[in-house]
Design a protein around this motif. Structure first.
Motif, PDB file in Angstrom:
ATOM      1  N   VAL A 273       0.800  -1.231   0.000  1.00 20.11           N
ATOM      2  CA  VAL A 273       0.000   0.000   0.000  1.00 20.11           C
ATOM      3  C   VAL A 273       0.831   1.279   0.000  1.00 20.11           C
ATOM      4  CG1 VAL A 273      -1.984  -1.076   1.094  1.00 20.11           C
ATOM      5  CG2 VAL A 273      -0.187  -0.096   2.511  1.00 20.11           C
ATOM      6  N   GLY A 274       2.157   1.141  -0.099  1.00 23.58           N
ATOM      7  CA  GLY A 274       2.992   2.335  -0.173  1.00 23.58           C
ATOM      8  C   GLY A 274       3.534   2.781   1.176  1.00 23.58           C
ATOM      9  N   HIS A 275       4.576   3.564   1.104  1.00 26.13           N
ATOM     10  CA  HIS A 275       5.270   4.042   2.295  1.00 26.13           C
ATOM     11  C   HIS A 275       4.479   5.169   2.964  1.00 26.13           C
ATOM     12  CE1 HIS A 275       8.459   5.075   4.957  1.00 26.13           C
ATOM     13  NE2 HIS A 275       8.799   6.192   4.343  1.00 26.13           N
ATOM     14  N   HIS A 276       4.414   5.129   4.264  1.00 28.28           N
ATOM     15  CA  HIS A 276       3.692   6.192   4.971  1.00 28.28           C
ATOM     16  C   HIS A 276       4.206   6.324   6.399  1.00 28.28           C
ATOM     17  CE1 HIS A 276       1.505   2.416   5.736  1.00 28.28           C
ATOM     18  NE2 HIS A 276       1.335   2.911   6.939  1.00 28.28           N
ATOM     19  N   HIS A 277       3.685   7.321   7.089  1.00 29.35           N
ATOM     20  CA  HIS A 277       4.096   7.591   8.467  1.00 29.35           C
ATOM     21  C   HIS A 277       2.855   7.666   9.355  1.00 29.35           C
ATOM     22  CE1 HIS A 277       8.166   8.478   6.970  1.00 29.35           C
ATOM     23  NE2 HIS A 277       7.521   8.936   5.928  1.00 29.35           N
ATOM     24  N   HIS A 278       3.055   7.984  10.622  1.00 28.53           N
ATOM     25  CA  HIS A 278       1.921   7.924  11.546  1.00 28.53           C
ATOM     26  C   HIS A 278       1.777   9.180  12.387  1.00 28.53           C
ATOM     27  CE1 HIS A 278       2.290   3.341  11.212  1.00 28.53           C
ATOM     28  NE2 HIS A 278       1.160   3.692  10.645  1.00 28.53           N
ATOM     29  N   LEU A 279       0.525   9.588  12.524  1.00 21.82           N
ATOM     30  CA  LEU A 279       0.161  10.618  13.489  1.00 21.82           C
ATOM     31  C   LEU A 279      -0.509   9.903  14.662  1.00 21.82           C
ATOM     32  CD1 LEU A 279      -1.441  13.325  11.145  1.00 21.82           C
ATOM     33  CD2 LEU A 279       0.850  13.342  12.138  1.00 21.82           C
ATOM     34  N   VAL A 280       0.087   9.960  15.838  1.00 13.97           N
ATOM     35  CA  VAL A 280      -0.455   9.267  17.002  1.00 13.97           C
ATOM     36  C   VAL A 280      -1.033  10.290  17.970  1.00 13.97           C
ATOM     37  CG1 VAL A 280       0.053   7.715  18.912  1.00 13.97           C
ATOM     38  CG2 VAL A 280       1.274   7.465  16.750  1.00 13.97           C
ATOM     39  N   CYS A 281      -2.331  10.180  18.214  1.00 14.45           N
ATOM     40  CA  CYS A 281      -2.976  11.122  19.132  1.00 14.45           C
ATOM     41  C   CYS A 281      -2.747  10.674  20.568  1.00 14.45           C
ATOM     42  CB  CYS A 281      -4.476  11.220  18.844  1.00 14.45           C
ATOM     43  SG  CYS A 281      -5.300  12.405  19.942  1.00 14.45           S
ATOM     44  N   THR A 282      -2.113  11.546  21.353  1.00 16.51           N
ATOM     45  CA  THR A 282      -1.830  11.193  22.746  1.00 16.51           C
ATOM     46  C   THR A 282      -3.083  11.291  23.607  1.00 16.51           C
ATOM     47  OG1 THR A 282      -1.160  13.479  23.110  1.00 16.51           O
ATOM     48  CG2 THR A 282       0.578  11.897  22.637  1.00 16.51           C
ATOM     49  N   GLU A 283      -4.141  11.833  23.030  1.00 15.48           N
ATOM     50  CA  GLU A 283      -5.383  12.015  23.774  1.00 15.48           C
ATOM     51  C   GLU A 283      -6.272  10.775  23.660  1.00 15.48           C
ATOM     52  OE1 GLU A 283      -5.341  14.635  25.483  1.00 15.48           O
ATOM     53  OE2 GLU A 283      -7.316  14.492  26.449  1.00 15.48           O
ATOM     54  N   CYS A 284      -6.575  10.384  22.425  1.00 15.01           N
ATOM     55  CA  CYS A 284      -7.517   9.270  22.229  1.00 15.01           C
ATOM     56  C   CYS A 284      -6.827   7.989  21.744  1.00 15.01           C
ATOM     57  CB  CYS A 284      -8.611   9.669  21.246  1.00 15.01           C
ATOM     58  SG  CYS A 284      -8.057   9.925  19.541  1.00 15.01           S
TER      59      CYS A 284
ATOM     60  N   ALA B 144      10.137   5.012   9.947  1.00  9.67           N
ATOM     61  CA  ALA B 144       8.841   5.679  10.053  1.00  9.67           C
ATOM     62  C   ALA B 144       8.973   6.869  10.980  1.00  9.67           C
ATOM     63  CB  ALA B 144       7.781   4.714  10.572  1.00  9.67           C
ATOM     64  N   LEU B 145       8.382   7.940  10.559  1.00  9.79           N
ATOM     65  CA  LEU B 145       8.343   9.137  11.386  1.00  9.79           C
ATOM     66  C   LEU B 145       7.065   9.082  12.196  1.00  9.79           C
ATOM     67  CD1 LEU B 145       9.742  11.845  11.976  1.00  9.79           C
ATOM     68  CD2 LEU B 145       8.433  12.831  10.111  1.00  9.79           C
ATOM     69  N   GLU B 146       7.211   9.049  13.495  1.00  8.66           N
ATOM     70  CA  GLU B 146       6.037   8.996  14.341  1.00  8.66           C
ATOM     71  C   GLU B 146       5.870  10.344  15.025  1.00  8.66           C
ATOM     72  OE1 GLU B 146       5.158   5.372  16.230  1.00  8.66           O
ATOM     73  OE2 GLU B 146       4.620   6.377  18.113  1.00  8.66           O
ATOM     74  N   ILE B 147       4.727  10.967  14.755  1.00  8.63           N
ATOM     75  CA  ILE B 147       4.460  12.286  15.305  1.00  8.63           C
ATOM     76  C   ILE B 147       3.372  12.165  16.359  1.00  8.63           C
ATOM     77  CG2 ILE B 147       3.796  14.646  14.759  1.00  8.63           C
ATOM     78  CD1 ILE B 147       4.670  14.125  11.873  1.00  8.63           C
TER      79      ILE B 147
ATOM     80  N   VAL C  20       9.651  18.661   8.009  1.00 14.29           N
ATOM     81  CA  VAL C  20       8.727  17.637   7.516  1.00 14.29           C
ATOM     82  C   VAL C  20       7.574  17.462   8.494  1.00 14.29           C
ATOM     83  CG1 VAL C  20       8.486  15.211   6.899  1.00 14.29           C
ATOM     84  CG2 VAL C  20      10.567  16.459   6.270  1.00 14.29           C
ATOM     85  N   VAL C  21       7.890  17.401   9.771  1.00 16.78           N
ATOM     86  CA  VAL C  21       6.859  17.228  10.792  1.00 16.78           C
ATOM     87  C   VAL C  21       5.831  18.351  10.719  1.00 16.78           C
ATOM     88  CG1 VAL C  21       6.426  17.313  13.282  1.00 16.78           C
ATOM     89  CG2 VAL C  21       8.281  15.900  12.386  1.00 16.78           C
ATOM     90  N   ASP C  22       6.308  19.575  10.649  1.00 18.78           N
ATOM     91  CA  ASP C  22       5.390  20.710  10.631  1.00 18.78           C
ATOM     92  C   ASP C  22       4.523  20.705   9.378  1.00 18.78           C
ATOM     93  OD1 ASP C  22       6.332  21.522  13.040  1.00 18.78           O
ATOM     94  OD2 ASP C  22       7.712  23.031  12.238  1.00 18.78           O
ATOM     95  N   ALA C  23       5.131  20.392   8.246  1.00 20.48           N
ATOM     96  CA  ALA C  23       4.378  20.397   6.988  1.00 20.48           C
ATOM     97  C   ALA C  23       3.273  19.344   7.015  1.00 20.48           C
ATOM     98  CB  ALA C  23       5.333  20.142   5.819  1.00 20.48           C
TER      99      ALA C  23
ATOM    100  N   LEU D 111      11.948   9.666  14.975  1.00 25.00           N
ATOM    101  CA  LEU D 111      12.232   8.870  13.792  1.00 25.00           C
ATOM    102  C   LEU D 111      12.615   7.486  14.275  1.00 25.00           C
ATOM    103  CD1 LEU D 111      12.593   8.926  10.706  1.00 25.00           C
ATOM    104  CD2 LEU D 111      14.948   9.630  11.090  1.00 25.00           C
ATOM    105  N   GLU D 112      11.845   6.510  13.849  1.00 20.14           N
ATOM    106  CA  GLU D 112      12.151   5.151  14.264  1.00 20.14           C
ATOM    107  C   GLU D 112      12.680   4.381  13.066  1.00 20.14           C
ATOM    108  OE1 GLU D 112       9.680   3.417  17.184  1.00 20.14           O
ATOM    109  OE2 GLU D 112       9.664   1.487  16.147  1.00 20.14           O
TER     110      GLU D 112
END
Lengths: 145, 145
Positions: free
Chosen positions: A88-99, A134-137, B118-121, B135-136
DNA sequence: CCTATAATGATAATGGTTATCGTTATTGAA
DNA sequence: TTCAATAACGATAACCATTATCATTATAGG
Protein backbone atom coordinates in the motif's frame (compact mmCIF):
# COMPACT_ATOMS: atom_id res chain seq x y z
CA UNK A 1 -10.08 -5.30 -2.98
CA UNK A 2 -8.45 -4.89 -6.37
CA UNK A 3 -7.74 -8.10 -8.31
CA UNK A 4 -4.11 -7.07 -8.42
CA UNK A 5 -3.79 -6.77 -4.66
CA UNK A 6 -5.65 -10.01 -4.21
CA UNK A 7 -3.25 -11.92 -6.43
CA UNK A 8 -0.21 -10.29 -4.83
CA UNK A 9 -1.32 -11.54 -1.45
CA UNK A 10 -2.37 -14.93 -2.75
CA UNK A 11 1.00 -15.43 -4.37
CA UNK A 12 2.92 -14.25 -1.34
CA UNK A 13 1.03 -16.69 0.88
CA UNK A 14 1.56 -19.51 -1.59
CA UNK A 15 5.30 -19.07 -1.20
CA UNK A 16 4.87 -20.35 2.35
CA UNK A 17 2.33 -23.01 1.40
CA UNK A 18 -0.50 -20.94 2.81
CA UNK A 19 -3.94 -20.16 1.42
CA UNK A 20 -5.84 -16.91 1.16
CA UNK A 21 -9.01 -18.09 2.85
CA UNK A 22 -12.25 -16.27 3.58
CA UNK A 23 -11.28 -15.42 7.17
CA UNK A 24 -7.94 -13.99 6.10
CA UNK A 25 -9.52 -12.11 3.22
CA UNK A 26 -12.05 -10.50 5.54
CA UNK A 27 -9.26 -9.32 7.83
CA UNK A 28 -7.34 -7.83 4.91
CA UNK A 29 -10.43 -6.13 3.51
CA UNK A 30 -11.29 -4.58 6.86
CA UNK A 31 -7.76 -3.21 7.17
CA UNK A 32 -7.90 -1.95 3.61
CA UNK A 33 -11.10 -0.04 4.38
CA UNK A 34 -9.60 1.52 7.49
CA UNK A 35 -7.62 4.76 7.49
CA UNK A 36 -5.21 3.45 10.10
CA UNK A 37 -4.00 0.30 11.89
CA UNK A 38 -6.56 -1.85 13.72
CA UNK A 39 -6.34 -4.13 16.73
CA UNK A 40 -7.75 -7.65 16.97
CA UNK A 41 -10.66 -6.34 19.00
CA UNK A 42 -11.39 -3.53 16.59
CA UNK A 43 -11.39 -6.03 13.74
CA UNK A 44 -13.72 -8.27 15.70
CA UNK A 45 -16.16 -5.40 16.16
CA UNK A 46 -16.20 -4.77 12.43
CA UNK A 47 -16.31 -8.38 11.29
CA UNK A 48 -18.91 -9.55 13.81
CA UNK A 49 -19.56 -13.14 14.79
CA UNK A 50 -18.73 -14.47 11.33
CA UNK A 51 -15.04 -14.47 12.22
CA UNK A 52 -14.21 -15.61 15.77
CA UNK A 53 -11.64 -13.68 17.75
CA UNK A 54 -9.28 -16.63 17.99
CA UNK A 55 -9.23 -16.89 14.22
CA UNK A 56 -8.59 -13.17 13.89
CA UNK A 57 -5.58 -13.48 16.17
CA UNK A 58 -4.23 -16.41 14.20
CA UNK A 59 -4.83 -14.70 10.87
CA UNK A 60 -3.01 -11.61 12.09
CA UNK A 61 -0.05 -13.70 13.22
CA UNK A 62 0.14 -15.64 9.97
CA UNK A 63 -0.30 -12.61 7.72
CA UNK A 64 2.35 -10.77 9.69
CA UNK A 65 4.78 -13.68 9.44
CA UNK A 66 4.20 -13.66 5.69
CA UNK A 67 5.02 -9.93 5.59
CA UNK A 68 1.55 -9.05 4.33
CA UNK A 69 0.73 -7.16 7.52
CA UNK A 70 2.92 -5.00 9.69
CA UNK A 71 2.33 -4.63 13.39
CA UNK A 72 2.20 -1.19 14.95
CA UNK A 73 2.61 -0.66 18.68
CA UNK A 74 1.68 2.86 19.67
CA UNK A 75 -0.74 2.05 22.47
CA UNK A 76 0.36 0.17 25.55
CA UNK A 77 -0.69 -3.45 25.63
CA UNK A 78 -2.40 -3.25 22.27
CA UNK A 79 -1.06 -4.35 18.90
CA UNK A 80 -2.53 -2.81 15.79
CA UNK A 81 -2.01 -4.14 12.28
CA UNK A 82 -2.00 -2.69 8.80
CA UNK A 83 -1.16 -3.71 5.25
CA UNK A 84 2.60 -3.71 4.67
CA UNK A 85 4.18 -0.90 2.75
CA UNK A 86 5.11 -3.01 -0.29
CA UNK A 87 1.35 -3.46 -0.80
CA UNK A 88 0.00 0.00 0.00
CA UNK A 89 2.99 2.33 -0.17
CA UNK A 90 5.27 4.04 2.30
CA UNK A 91 3.69 6.19 4.97
CA UNK A 92 4.10 7.59 8.47
CA UNK A 93 1.92 7.92 11.55
CA UNK A 94 0.16 10.62 13.49
CA UNK A 95 -0.46 9.27 17.00
CA UNK A 96 -2.98 11.12 19.13
CA UNK A 97 -1.83 11.19 22.75
CA UNK A 98 -5.38 12.02 23.77
CA UNK A 99 -7.52 9.27 22.23
CA UNK A 100 -4.82 6.83 21.09
CA UNK A 101 -5.89 6.82 17.46
CA UNK A 102 -3.32 6.35 14.74
CA UNK A 103 -3.63 7.99 11.35
CA UNK A 104 -1.64 7.14 8.26
CA UNK A 105 0.02 10.02 6.46
CA UNK A 106 1.98 10.30 3.26
CA UNK A 107 4.72 12.83 2.72
CA UNK A 108 5.85 14.40 -0.52
CA UNK A 109 8.70 12.91 -2.50
CA UNK A 110 10.99 15.79 -1.62
CA UNK A 111 10.27 15.46 2.06
CA UNK A 112 10.69 11.74 1.84
CA UNK A 113 14.07 12.27 0.21
CA UNK A 114 15.15 14.40 3.16
CA UNK A 115 14.05 11.74 5.60
CA UNK A 116 15.97 9.07 3.77
CA UNK A 117 19.13 11.17 3.91
CA UNK A 118 18.80 11.51 7.66
CA UNK A 119 18.10 7.80 8.07
CA UNK A 120 21.12 6.79 6.01
CA UNK A 121 23.46 9.22 7.75
CA UNK A 122 22.39 8.18 11.22
CA UNK A 123 22.35 4.45 10.56
CA UNK A 124 25.81 4.34 9.04
CA UNK A 125 27.32 6.03 12.08
CA UNK A 126 25.86 3.30 14.30
CA UNK A 127 26.79 0.44 11.95
CA UNK A 128 23.10 -0.20 11.67
CA UNK A 129 21.57 -1.64 8.50
CA UNK A 130 18.19 0.04 8.03
CA UNK A 131 15.36 -1.94 6.48
CA UNK A 132 12.58 0.57 7.01
CA UNK A 133 11.85 3.79 8.81
CA UNK A 134 8.84 5.68 10.05
CA UNK A 135 8.34 9.14 11.39
CA UNK A 136 6.04 9.00 14.34
CA UNK A 137 4.46 12.29 15.31
CA UNK A 138 2.75 12.51 18.68
CA UNK A 139 0.22 15.19 19.40
CA UNK A 140 -3.47 15.98 19.27
CA UNK A 141 -5.63 14.88 16.39
CA UNK A 142 -8.24 17.10 14.73
CA UNK A 143 -11.02 15.58 16.84
CA UNK A 144 -9.27 16.04 20.19
CA UNK A 145 -8.59 19.78 20.02
CA UNK B 1 23.35 11.19 38.68
CA UNK B 2 24.27 14.86 38.49
CA UNK B 3 23.00 17.06 41.34
CA UNK B 4 21.26 19.16 38.74
CA UNK B 5 19.28 16.25 37.30
CA UNK B 6 18.47 15.04 40.77
CA UNK B 7 16.98 18.37 41.78
CA UNK B 8 15.07 18.69 38.51
CA UNK B 9 13.38 15.37 39.17
CA UNK B 10 12.85 16.06 42.85
CA UNK B 11 11.19 19.37 42.07
CA UNK B 12 9.03 17.91 39.32
CA UNK B 13 7.78 15.19 41.65
CA UNK B 14 7.14 17.69 44.42
CA UNK B 15 4.73 19.51 42.14
CA UNK B 16 2.48 16.45 42.44
CA UNK B 17 3.17 15.96 46.15
CA UNK B 18 5.45 13.01 45.40
CA UNK B 19 8.85 12.12 46.81
CA UNK B 20 12.02 11.03 45.09
CA UNK B 21 12.59 7.90 47.17
CA UNK B 22 15.33 5.30 47.03
CA UNK B 23 13.34 2.89 44.87
CA UNK B 24 12.50 5.59 42.35
CA UNK B 25 16.06 6.89 42.38
CA UNK B 26 17.42 3.43 41.63
CA UNK B 27 15.08 3.10 38.66
CA UNK B 28 16.15 6.48 37.31
CA UNK B 29 19.84 5.73 37.80
CA UNK B 30 19.58 2.40 35.99
CA UNK B 31 17.85 4.07 33.06
CA UNK B 32 20.46 6.80 33.08
CA UNK B 33 23.24 4.23 32.85
CA UNK B 34 21.53 2.42 29.97
CA UNK B 35 22.06 3.31 26.32
CA UNK B 36 18.40 2.68 25.51
CA UNK B 37 14.95 2.15 27.02
CA UNK B 38 14.49 -0.66 29.55
CA UNK B 39 11.53 -2.83 30.49
CA UNK B 40 10.38 -3.59 34.02
CA UNK B 41 11.98 -7.01 33.81
CA UNK B 42 15.25 -5.67 32.49
CA UNK B 43 15.31 -3.17 35.34
CA UNK B 44 14.59 -5.95 37.81
CA UNK B 45 17.56 -7.92 36.49
CA UNK B 46 19.84 -4.95 37.01
CA UNK B 47 18.47 -3.83 40.37
CA UNK B 48 18.25 -7.29 41.90
CA UNK B 49 16.19 -8.23 44.95
CA UNK B 50 16.65 -4.85 46.57
CA UNK B 51 13.78 -3.45 44.53
CA UNK B 52 10.80 -5.80 44.08
CA UNK B 53 9.19 -6.05 40.68
CA UNK B 54 5.87 -4.68 41.89
CA UNK B 55 7.61 -1.56 43.14
CA UNK B 56 9.44 -1.17 39.84
CA UNK B 57 6.14 -1.28 37.98
CA UNK B 58 4.63 1.30 40.28
CA UNK B 59 7.67 3.55 40.10
CA UNK B 60 7.57 3.39 36.31
CA UNK B 61 3.88 4.33 36.28
CA UNK B 62 4.33 7.21 38.69
CA UNK B 63 7.46 8.58 37.03
CA UNK B 64 5.73 8.37 33.66
CA UNK B 65 2.64 10.18 34.96
CA UNK B 66 4.95 12.90 36.25
CA UNK B 67 6.56 13.19 32.80
CA UNK B 68 9.95 12.15 34.10
CA UNK B 69 9.92 8.95 32.07
CA UNK B 70 8.58 8.29 28.60
CA UNK B 71 7.27 4.92 27.57
CA UNK B 72 8.47 3.31 24.37
CA UNK B 73 6.62 0.47 22.68
CA UNK B 74 8.73 -1.06 19.95
CA UNK B 75 8.57 -4.68 21.08
CA UNK B 76 5.28 -6.52 21.20
CA UNK B 77 3.84 -7.00 24.64
CA UNK B 78 6.69 -5.18 26.31
CA UNK B 79 6.86 -1.57 27.47
CA UNK B 80 10.26 0.03 27.79
CA UNK B 81 10.96 3.29 29.61
CA UNK B 82 13.55 6.02 29.37
CA UNK B 83 14.23 9.46 30.78
CA UNK B 84 12.08 12.10 29.08
CA UNK B 85 13.60 14.37 26.51
CA UNK B 86 13.36 17.54 28.62
CA UNK B 87 15.83 15.83 30.99
CA UNK B 88 18.24 14.15 28.60
CA UNK B 89 17.67 15.83 25.23
CA UNK B 90 15.93 14.95 21.99
CA UNK B 91 16.83 11.69 20.29
CA UNK B 92 15.59 8.94 18.01
CA UNK B 93 15.61 5.15 17.98
CA UNK B 94 17.27 2.32 16.14
CA UNK B 95 15.11 -0.77 16.61
CA UNK B 96 16.70 -4.11 15.79
CA UNK B 97 14.16 -6.41 14.19
CA UNK B 98 16.39 -9.36 15.04
CA UNK B 99 17.01 -9.09 18.78
CA UNK B 100 14.47 -6.42 19.70
CA UNK B 101 17.01 -4.07 21.25
CA UNK B 102 16.47 -0.33 21.05
CA UNK B 103 19.33 2.13 20.80
CA UNK B 104 19.13 5.86 21.31
CA UNK B 105 20.62 8.04 18.61
CA UNK B 106 21.15 11.75 18.27
CA UNK B 107 21.11 13.54 14.96
CA UNK B 108 22.92 16.69 13.98
CA UNK B 109 21.25 20.08 14.27
CA UNK B 110 20.95 20.41 10.52
CA UNK B 111 19.35 17.01 10.16
CA UNK B 112 17.05 17.74 13.05
CA UNK B 113 16.02 20.94 11.33
CA UNK B 114 15.04 18.97 8.24
CA UNK B 115 12.98 16.58 10.32
CA UNK B 116 11.16 19.42 12.01
CA UNK B 117 10.26 20.90 8.65
CA UNK B 118 8.73 17.64 7.52
CA UNK B 119 6.86 17.23 10.79
CA UNK B 120 5.39 20.71 10.63
CA UNK B 121 4.38 20.40 6.99
CA UNK B 122 2.72 17.04 7.43
CA UNK B 123 0.94 17.89 10.67
CA UNK B 124 -0.57 21.11 9.40
CA UNK B 125 -2.13 19.32 6.44
CA UNK B 126 -3.89 16.91 8.81
CA UNK B 127 -4.93 19.61 11.33
CA UNK B 128 -2.75 17.79 13.79
CA UNK B 129 -0.99 19.65 16.61
CA UNK B 130 2.38 17.96 17.10
CA UNK B 131 3.86 17.79 20.58
CA UNK B 132 6.82 15.57 19.81
CA UNK B 133 8.23 13.40 17.08
CA UNK B 134 10.62 10.51 16.73
CA UNK B 135 12.23 8.87 13.79
CA UNK B 136 12.15 5.15 14.26
CA UNK B 137 14.53 3.17 12.11
CA UNK B 138 14.03 -0.59 11.89
CA UNK B 139 16.82 -2.86 10.76
CA UNK B 140 19.72 -4.92 12.03
CA UNK B 141 21.97 -3.70 14.79
CA UNK B 142 25.75 -4.05 14.74
CA UNK B 143 25.60 -7.23 16.83
CA UNK B 144 23.02 -8.98 14.64
CA UNK B 145 24.77 -8.79 11.29
C1' DC C 1 5.60 13.40 69.43
C1' DC C 2 1.48 12.65 66.59
C1' DT C 3 -1.14 12.45 62.84
C1' DA C 4 -2.02 12.52 57.99
C1' DT C 5 -0.43 10.93 53.94
C1' DA C 6 2.90 8.84 50.82
C1' DA C 7 5.36 4.65 49.80
C1' DT C 8 6.20 -0.10 50.02
C1' DG C 9 5.87 -5.18 49.08
C1' DA C 10 3.55 -9.44 48.75
C1' DT C 11 -0.19 -11.24 46.43
C1' DA C 12 -4.32 -11.51 43.61
C1' DA C 13 -6.65 -10.09 39.58
C1' DT C 14 -6.86 -8.36 34.82
C1' DG C 15 -6.70 -8.57 29.93
C1' DG C 16 -4.52 -8.94 25.46
C1' DT C 17 -2.47 -12.57 23.25
C1' DT C 18 -0.93 -17.51 22.33
C1' DA C 19 -1.10 -22.38 22.54
C1' DT C 20 -3.81 -26.60 22.41
C1' DC C 21 -6.62 -29.97 20.31
C1' DG C 22 -10.23 -32.11 18.09
C1' DT C 23 -12.78 -31.13 13.87
C1' DT C 24 -13.41 -29.51 9.14
C1' DA C 25 -11.87 -28.19 4.60
C1' DT C 26 -8.76 -28.25 0.76
C1' DT C 27 -5.20 -29.90 -2.16
C1' DG C 28 -2.61 -33.27 -4.87
C1' DA C 29 -1.83 -37.96 -6.08
C1' DA C 30 -3.44 -42.53 -7.31
C1' DT D 1 -13.47 -39.79 -8.01
C1' DT D 2 -11.36 -41.37 -3.89
C1' DC D 3 -7.94 -41.16 -0.55
C1' DA D 4 -4.51 -39.55 2.22
C1' DA D 5 -1.76 -35.49 3.78
C1' DT D 6 -1.84 -31.16 5.31
C1' DA D 7 -3.79 -26.56 6.11
C1' DA D 8 -7.42 -24.05 8.48
C1' DC D 9 -10.79 -23.51 11.83
C1' DG D 10 -13.09 -22.62 16.43
C1' DA D 11 -13.74 -23.23 21.20
C1' DT D 12 -11.25 -23.27 25.21
C1' DA D 13 -7.41 -23.15 28.33
C1' DA D 14 -3.00 -21.29 29.36
C1' DC D 15 0.37 -17.49 29.40
C1' DC D 16 2.51 -13.45 30.90
C1' DA D 17 3.18 -8.49 31.25
C1' DT D 18 0.91 -5.35 33.77
C1' DT D 19 -2.35 -3.42 37.30
C1' DA D 20 -5.01 -3.38 41.42
C1' DT D 21 -5.45 -4.54 46.27
C1' DC D 22 -4.40 -4.07 51.01
C1' DA D 23 -2.06 -4.32 55.10
C1' DT D 24 2.30 -2.45 56.71
C1' DT D 25 6.02 0.96 57.03
C1' DA D 26 8.16 5.43 56.40
C1' DT D 27 8.17 10.34 56.05
C1' DA D 28 6.83 15.27 56.50
C1' DG D 29 4.56 18.87 58.81
C1' DG D 30 2.07 20.72 62.75
Amino acid sequence: MTPNLDSQITERLALDGLRFTRGRREVVEALLASDGPMSANELSDVLGDGVPLSSIYRSLAILTDAHILTVHLATKGLARYELSEWLVGHHHHLVCTECGSVEDIHVSASHEERLREVVDAVASVASFIPSSHALEIDGRCAQCQ
